[in-house]
Design a protein around this motif. Structure first.
Motif: not given
Length: 163
Positions: A2-6
């Motif tokens: 879940r990269h860059n799923k803020k």
């Protein structure tokens, strides 16, 4: 991964989340301050600040864009008539989150989120803070006291000569 799923989903479906943020934004615009959890307040801040920025420009298109997000004619009217006039010179940061402690039932972090320009108490405190300055060093206090004592003596003769 879940990269860059803020994005905070707040434990809700997309439709429930958008409806909740829309309702909270309408309440914030109408009442200028609401009490909620910290997570919801942070999500609301990201939701409502672009709408307030959009309201600075009172065009038909910007009204339609804001109405599509809020779905409340009274809130849109108040946003464009009152709030946009008051925040016209502010470059951003229209809301403030102040934490108030934990909720009694489930110990959730609570806060209130408010529109910055509508809290007169905070504005008065800032003015009072700027007026009072303390010096801790005795050497600095002694050097400031000496010119301060001389300055009125210099100003008094000028006032007398003017009369």
């Amino acid at each position: 991964m879940r990269h860059n799923k803020k994005f905070n989903h707040l434990g809700r479906t997309a439709s429930h989340r958008s409806a909740m943020l829309s309702n909270m934004a309408c309440s914030l615009i109408k009442h200028k301050r609401i009490t909620t959890t910290v997570a919801k307040a942070k999500a609301l801040k990201k939701f409502v600040e672009p709408l307030i920025t959009k309201s600075k420009e009172d065009t038909t298109n910007s009204r339609r864009v804001v109405f599509s997000n809020l779905q409340d004619k009274i809130a849109v009217t108040e946003l464009f008539k009152e709030i946009s006039v008051k925040i016209a010179d502010r470059p951003g940061g229209y809301t403030r989150i102040i934490k108030t402690g934990n909720r009694l039932g489930d110990n959730a972090e609570m806060c209130f989120i408010e529109l910055v320009d509508y809290n007169e108490n905070m504005a008065k405190e800032k003015v009072a803070k700027k007026a009072t300055r303390t010096r801790r060093s005795k050497k600095a206090a002694a050097t400031e006291a000496a010119p301060a004592a001389e300055a009125p003596a210099v100003e008094e003769p000028k006032a007398e000569s003017a009369e």
